[in-house]
Design a protein around this motif. Sequence first.
Motif, mmCIF file in Angstrom:
data_model
loop_
_atom_site.group_PDB
_atom_site.id
_atom_site.type_symbol
_atom_site.label_atom_id
_atom_site.label_comp_id
_atom_site.label_asym_id
_atom_site.label_seq_id
_atom_site.Cartn_x
_atom_site.Cartn_y
_atom_site.Cartn_z
ATOM 1 N N ALA A 1 0.835 -1.206 0.000
ATOM 2 C CA ALA A 1 0.000 0.000 0.000
ATOM 3 C C ALA A 1 0.867 1.253 0.000
ATOM 4 C CB ALA A 1 -0.932 0.003 1.205
ATOM 5 N N PHE A 2 1.940 1.228 0.741
ATOM 6 C CA PHE A 2 2.859 2.362 0.787
ATOM 7 C C PHE A 2 3.482 2.618 -0.584
ATOM 8 C CE2 PHE A 2 7.279 3.817 1.244
ATOM 9 C CZ PHE A 2 7.057 5.068 1.805
ATOM 10 N N LEU A 3 3.974 1.555 -1.233
ATOM 11 C CA LEU A 3 4.631 1.707 -2.529
ATOM 12 C C LEU A 3 3.656 2.133 -3.619
ATOM 13 C CD1 LEU A 3 7.077 -1.343 -2.474
ATOM 14 C CD2 LEU A 3 7.623 1.086 -2.148
ATOM 15 N N VAL A 4 2.499 1.488 -3.669
ATOM 16 C CA VAL A 4 1.514 1.826 -4.699
ATOM 17 C C VAL A 4 0.946 3.225 -4.455
ATOM 18 C CG1 VAL A 4 -0.746 1.226 -5.673
ATOM 19 C CG2 VAL A 4 0.941 -0.557 -5.236
ATOM 20 N N GLY A 5 0.573 3.503 -3.233
ATOM 21 C CA GLY A 5 0.039 4.825 -2.901
ATOM 22 C C GLY A 5 1.053 5.923 -3.125
ATOM 23 N N GLY A 6 2.288 5.671 -2.725
ATOM 24 C CA GLY A 6 3.352 6.645 -2.946
ATOM 25 C C GLY A 6 3.629 6.860 -4.422
ATOM 26 N N GLY A 7 3.608 5.777 -5.171
ATOM 27 C CA GLY A 7 3.827 5.882 -6.622
ATOM 28 C C GLY A 7 2.749 6.706 -7.304
ATOM 29 N N PHE A 8 1.496 6.445 -6.949
ATOM 30 C CA PHE A 8 0.395 7.211 -7.529
ATOM 31 C C PHE A 8 0.452 8.671 -7.096
ATOM 32 C CE2 PHE A 8 -1.930 3.169 -8.403
ATOM 33 C CZ PHE A 8 -2.114 3.388 -9.763
ATOM 34 N N SER A 9 0.846 8.914 -5.868
ATOM 35 C CA SER A 9 0.951 10.297 -5.389
ATOM 36 C C SER A 9 2.029 11.063 -6.149
ATOM 37 C CB SER A 9 1.278 10.321 -3.897
ATOM 38 O OG SER A 9 0.228 9.755 -3.160
ATOM 39 N N ILE A 10 3.156 10.438 -6.365
ATOM 40 C CA ILE A 10 4.234 11.077 -7.124
ATOM 41 C C ILE A 10 3.790 11.329 -8.560
ATOM 42 C CG2 ILE A 10 6.553 10.712 -8.085
ATOM 43 C CD1 ILE A 10 7.189 9.218 -5.424
ATOM 44 N N PHE A 11 3.136 10.338 -9.153
ATOM 45 C CA PHE A 11 2.646 10.487 -10.528
ATOM 46 C C PHE A 11 1.629 11.617 -10.624
ATOM 47 C CE2 PHE A 11 -0.261 9.202 -14.016
ATOM 48 C CZ PHE A 11 0.650 9.310 -15.066
ATOM 49 N N ALA A 12 0.697 11.669 -9.669
ATOM 50 C CA ALA A 12 -0.306 12.741 -9.656
ATOM 51 C C ALA A 12 0.354 14.102 -9.525
ATOM 52 C CB ALA A 12 -1.306 12.517 -8.527
ATOM 53 N N TYR A 13 1.373 14.199 -8.690
ATOM 54 C CA TYR A 13 2.099 15.456 -8.535
ATOM 55 C C TYR A 13 2.766 15.856 -9.858
ATOM 56 C CZ TYR A 13 5.818 18.691 -7.328
ATOM 57 O OH TYR A 13 6.667 19.767 -7.308
ATOM 58 N N LEU A 14 3.414 14.900 -10.515
ATOM 59 C CA LEU A 14 4.141 15.198 -11.747
ATOM 60 C C LEU A 14 3.224 15.663 -12.872
ATOM 61 C CD1 LEU A 14 6.767 12.310 -11.819
ATOM 62 C CD2 LEU A 14 7.176 14.731 -11.351
ATOM 63 N N ILE A 15 2.016 15.102 -12.961
ATOM 64 C CA ILE A 15 1.105 15.486 -14.044
ATOM 65 C C ILE A 15 0.183 16.625 -13.647
ATOM 66 C CG2 ILE A 15 1.168 13.243 -15.192
ATOM 67 C CD1 ILE A 15 -1.578 12.660 -13.911
ATOM 68 N N GLY A 16 0.413 17.220 -12.499
ATOM 69 C CA GLY A 16 -0.380 18.369 -12.085
ATOM 70 C C GLY A 16 -1.702 18.012 -11.447
ATOM 71 N N GLY A 17 -1.842 16.786 -10.977
ATOM 72 C CA GLY A 17 -3.061 16.352 -10.307
ATOM 73 C C GLY A 17 -4.011 15.626 -11.239
ATOM 74 N N PHE A 18 -4.940 14.913 -10.635
ATOM 75 C CA PHE A 18 -5.970 14.208 -11.404
ATOM 76 C C PHE A 18 -7.211 15.079 -11.454
ATOM 77 C CE2 PHE A 18 -3.494 10.427 -10.143
ATOM 78 C CZ PHE A 18 -3.322 9.875 -11.391
ATOM 79 N N ASP A 19 -7.555 15.543 -12.629
ATOM 80 C CA ASP A 19 -8.770 16.316 -12.827
ATOM 81 C C ASP A 19 -9.491 15.763 -14.060
ATOM 82 O OD1 ASP A 19 -7.059 17.191 -14.786
ATOM 83 O OD2 ASP A 19 -7.160 19.302 -14.272
#
Length: 146
Positions: free
Chosen positions: A9-27
């Motif tokens: 959960a830490f790795l997957v959640g952290g990965g998605f959080s980093i990805f969301a940050y890089l693409i400017g968020g999920f909208d």
Amino acid sequence: MGNTNTTYAFLVGGGFSIFAYLIGGFDNLILSLAIMMGVDFVSGIMVVAKNGYEQSRRFNLTGVAESVKVGISSKKAFIGLMRKSAMVLAVIVAVRLDLVMGSEKGFLRDAMIMFFIGTEGISFIENLGKLGITLPRQFTETFAQL
């Protein structure tokens, strides 16, 4: 057992959080782009499954190239996925450029995403045409405007 789930959960959640940050968020824009990418990829596979794609690499005995129809190619699919990955990288660069230029609204990011939604939409419409499906003119003009 509990530690493995926590680590996962830490790795997957952290990965998605980093990805969301890089693409400017999920909208809605990024969700629409993801959907258009998936729809275009699947419709492209449907076209190849129905019609095959032509490959002019085979030569007959006289040395003349013959147009040969072949089926789904993992190499072509991989190239399509690489193209879509490059689009995501372009969105990441646009986000960083927005930050460097001090644009808090994400103008370049949004413009880049809308451009890619348009290109994916046009590709999808072409695929539908190859499948023999016609669409209303207003629908196709919407993608041309993006």
